[in-house]
Design a protein around this motif. Structure first.
Motif, short mmCIF file in Angstrom:
data_model
loop_
_atom_site.label_atom_id
_atom_site.label_comp_id
_atom_site.label_asym_id
_atom_site.label_seq_id
_atom_site.Cartn_x
_atom_site.Cartn_y
_atom_site.Cartn_z
N ALA A 1 -21.30 39.30 -81.37
CA ALA A 1 -22.04 39.10 -80.12
C ALA A 1 -21.24 39.62 -78.93
O ALA A 1 -21.79 40.28 -78.04
N GLU A 2 -19.94 39.35 -78.92
CA GLU A 2 -19.11 39.85 -77.82
C GLU A 2 -19.03 41.37 -77.84
O GLU A 2 -19.05 42.02 -76.79
N ALA A 3 -18.92 41.95 -79.03
CA ALA A 3 -18.86 43.40 -79.14
C ALA A 3 -20.15 44.03 -78.59
O ALA A 3 -20.11 45.02 -77.87
N ILE A 4 -21.30 43.45 -78.95
CA ILE A 4 -22.58 43.97 -78.46
C ILE A 4 -22.67 43.83 -76.94
O ILE A 4 -23.12 44.74 -76.25
N LYS A 5 -22.17 42.67 -76.43
CA LYS A 5 -22.20 42.45 -74.98
C LYS A 5 -21.36 43.51 -74.26
O LYS A 5 -21.82 44.10 -73.26
N PHE A 6 -20.15 43.78 -74.76
CA PHE A 6 -19.31 44.78 -74.12
C PHE A 6 -19.90 46.18 -74.26
O PHE A 6 -19.79 47.00 -73.34
N MET A 7 -20.53 46.46 -75.39
CA MET A 7 -21.14 47.78 -75.58
C MET A 7 -22.27 47.99 -74.57
O MET A 7 -22.35 49.05 -73.94
N VAL A 8 -23.13 46.98 -74.41
CA VAL A 8 -24.23 47.10 -73.46
C VAL A 8 -23.70 47.23 -72.03
O VAL A 8 -24.18 48.06 -71.25
N LEU A 9 -22.68 46.46 -71.71
CA LEU A 9 -22.08 46.54 -70.37
C LEU A 9 -21.51 47.93 -70.12
O LEU A 9 -21.75 48.54 -69.06
N GLY A 10 -20.76 48.46 -71.08
CA GLY A 10 -20.17 49.78 -70.92
C GLY A 10 -21.22 50.88 -70.80
O GLY A 10 -21.11 51.76 -69.95
N MET A 11 -22.25 50.81 -71.63
CA MET A 11 -23.31 51.84 -71.57
C MET A 11 -24.06 51.74 -70.25
O MET A 11 -24.45 52.77 -69.67
N GLY A 12 -24.27 50.53 -69.76
CA GLY A 12 -24.94 50.35 -68.47
C GLY A 12 -24.14 50.95 -67.33
O GLY A 12 -24.69 51.61 -66.45
N ILE A 13 -22.82 50.73 -67.36
CA ILE A 13 -21.96 51.27 -66.30
C ILE A 13 -21.98 52.80 -66.35
O ILE A 13 -22.10 53.47 -65.31
N VAL A 14 -21.90 53.37 -67.53
CA VAL A 14 -21.92 54.83 -67.66
C VAL A 14 -23.27 55.39 -67.19
O VAL A 14 -23.33 56.39 -66.48
N PHE A 15 -24.35 54.72 -67.56
CA PHE A 15 -25.69 55.17 -67.16
C PHE A 15 -25.83 55.15 -65.63
O PHE A 15 -26.31 56.11 -65.03
N LEU A 16 -25.39 54.05 -65.01
CA LEU A 16 -25.46 53.97 -63.55
C LEU A 16 -24.61 55.05 -62.90
O LEU A 16 -25.02 55.67 -61.91
#
Length: 42
Positions: free
Chosen positions: A7-22
């Protein structure tokens, strides 16, 4: 324990992809603005 790590890995992955997308969206608009400014003065 294992589920928590996944769950933490998925959370960090989504956060990182969101930052890159923005960042990419901001970069696209910055380049468009730069192109308008350069086209206006040169």
């Amino acid at each position: 324990m294992e589920t928590n790590l996944v769950a933490e890995a998925i959370k960090f992955m989504v956060l990182g992809m969101g930052i890159v997308f923005l960042f990419l969206i901001v970069m696209v608009y910055a380049l468009k603005l730069q192109a308008k400014i350069i086209g206006k003065y040169f």
